[in-house]
Design a protein around this motif. Structure first.
Motif, PDB file in Angstrom:
ATOM      1  N   UNK A  90       0.889  -1.006  -0.253  1.00  0.00           N
ATOM      2  CA  UNK A  90       0.012   0.101   0.115  1.00  0.00           C
ATOM      3  C   UNK A  90       0.743   1.121   0.011  1.00  0.00           C
ATOM      4  N   UNK A  91       0.761   2.014  -0.898  1.00  0.00           N
ATOM      5  CA  UNK A  91       1.370   3.354  -1.076  1.00  0.00           C
ATOM      6  C   UNK A  91       0.349   4.524  -0.970  1.00  0.00           C
ATOM      7  N   UNK A  92       0.344   4.962   0.421  1.00  0.00           N
ATOM      8  CA  UNK A  92      -0.638   6.130   0.669  1.00  0.00           C
ATOM      9  C   UNK A  92      -0.568   7.396   0.283  1.00  0.00           C
ATOM     10  N   UNK A  93      -1.421   8.081   0.087  1.00  0.00           N
ATOM     11  CA  UNK A  93      -1.408   9.552  -0.342  1.00  0.00           C
ATOM     12  C   UNK A  93      -0.290  10.350   0.375  1.00  0.00           C
ATOM     13  N   UNK A  94      -0.411  10.235   1.793  1.00  0.00           N
ATOM     14  CA  UNK A  94       0.931  10.945   2.469  1.00  0.00           C
ATOM     15  C   UNK A  94       2.084  10.141   2.326  1.00  0.00           C
ATOM     16  N   UNK A  95       3.027  10.845   2.429  1.00  0.00           N
ATOM     17  CA  UNK A  95       4.264  10.057   2.364  1.00  0.00           C
ATOM     18  C   UNK A  95       4.653   9.586   3.956  1.00  0.00           C
ATOM     19  N   UNK A 149      11.243  12.808  -4.541  1.00  0.00           N
ATOM     20  CA  UNK A 149      12.480  11.993  -4.062  1.00  0.00           C
ATOM     21  C   UNK A 149      11.776  11.144  -3.143  1.00  0.00           C
ATOM     22  N   UNK A 150      11.011  11.858  -2.331  1.00  0.00           N
ATOM     23  CA  UNK A 150       9.996  11.283  -1.066  1.00  0.00           C
ATOM     24  C   UNK A 150       9.082  10.339  -1.625  1.00  0.00           C
ATOM     25  N   UNK A 151       8.427  10.781  -2.539  1.00  0.00           N
ATOM     26  CA  UNK A 151       7.405  10.053  -3.153  1.00  0.00           C
ATOM     27  C   UNK A 151       7.986   8.724  -3.799  1.00  0.00           C
ATOM     28  N   UNK A 152       9.098   9.101  -4.568  1.00  0.00           N
ATOM     29  CA  UNK A 152       9.661   7.633  -4.905  1.00  0.00           C
ATOM     30  C   UNK A 152      10.100   6.845  -4.068  1.00  0.00           C
ATOM     31  N   UNK A 153      10.832   7.180  -3.033  1.00  0.00           N
ATOM     32  CA  UNK A 153      11.045   6.529  -1.752  1.00  0.00           C
ATOM     33  C   UNK A 153      10.080   5.899  -1.268  1.00  0.00           C
ATOM     34  N   UNK A 154       9.017   6.555  -1.060  1.00  0.00           N
ATOM     35  CA  UNK A 154       7.680   5.863  -0.538  1.00  0.00           C
ATOM     36  C   UNK A 154       7.088   4.778  -1.239  1.00  0.00           C
TER      37      UNK A 154
END
Length: 290
Positions: A90-95, A149-154
């Motif tokens: 699960x990849x949430x909307x919020x990091x 970058x944070x989104x990709x890591x998330x």
């Protein structure tokens, strides 16, 4: 309770029948039927407040449904939550990352949380850093990263345990074009590797590029589903009639009149783009609510 029919669960990664989620007198999800076929990238498209996130939360065991049946990877998410979560990403909307930890430390932490064996934690972290394009920033604190970058890591943090089904909830919100394109390439790579994906967004171009089938939601209901070509031709719901209309007709007015009369129908017009289909179904008024 699980969905009960004669269809083998080998065909579907997730299914829902008559799914409802109510908050007081308000229904966030209103008796939807949904199918996610194994190996596909399904686009769940809708404006703000459509019910997309709530639907994913129910399927991923984070929220209990008010009514209806669900099945995820052959299991009932309500009674088999831990077993479902072990096989789900699960990849949430919020990091959901720790800013004081480095990229590698974040991935190692989440790998252990997901039950990755100690001998494979470094291997999986290396994989995540490579796929996200962050191998050269592995030792840097996440708080120093850009939003993209944070989104990709998330995203890769949710994939370390090699899930069979992944829910991505608006993974490109508020990021730069380069990071958005990299995320598109990540999703395409994951799908090419055989992963089943559900991708929620209100960005039409994203589902056109990434998704084999599209489900359009609004106000808790599913308004249309199918491939882009099927949506352009006008899919006909069970028990519905169909109207073949000329290209210059006011589709929004037609849909409005049919709904007001309680008539279940599909509207067909030649060579409509996804934007015209989307606006005809959901309307043009501004949506500022979350």
């Amino acid at each position: 309770m699980p969905v009960t029919d004669t269809t083998t669960d080998l065909e579907f990664a997730a299914r829902a029948r008559g799914l409802v989620k109510s908050y007081g007198t308000s229904r966030a999800v209103d008796r939807i039927d949904l199918e996610v076929r194994r190996g596909e990238c399904l686009g769940l498209l809708g404006p703000n407040g459509a019910g997309k996130t709530t639907t994913l939360k129910m399927l991923s065991t984070l929220v209990l449904p008010t009514e209806g049946q669900m099945e995820v990877l052959g299991l009932d998410p309500v009674t088999n939550g831990p077993a479902v979560r072990r096989r789900l990403g699960v990849v949430p909307q919020e990091v959901a990352l720790y800013g004081d930890l480095s990229a590698r430390e974040n991935l190692a932490f989440f790998a252990r949380m997901y039950g990755v064996s100690a001998g494979r934690v470094t291997e999986r972290a290396d994989w995540g850093l490579e796929v996200s394009g962050l191998a050269d920033r592995a030792g840097d604190r996440v708080s120093e990263f850009s939003g993209g970058m944070q989104r990709r890591l998330n995203i890769v943090a949710a994939l370390l345990h090699e899930p069979e089904l992944v829910f991505l909830d608006e993974p490109t919100v508020g990021i730069d074009p380069q990071s958005r394109n990299h995320i598109f390439e990540m999703v395409e790579r994951l799908h090419a590797d055989g992963l089943t994906l559900v991708y929620t967004t209100h960005q039409l171009g994203e589902v056109e590029r990434l998704c084999q089938r599209i489900v359009i939601m609004d106000r808790g209901r599913i308004l249309a589903s199918g491939t882009l070509e099927e949506l352009q031709q006008g899919t006909t719901p069970e028990g519905a009639g169909a109207l073949d209309l000329p290209a210059d007709v006011d589709l929004e007015r037609v849909v409005e009149v049919l709904r007001a009369a309680g008539i279940k129908a599909a509207v067909r017009a030649p060579a409509l783009g996804l934007e015209e289909i989307f606006l005809a179904l959901t309307g043009r008024e501004l949506r500022d609510e979350d």
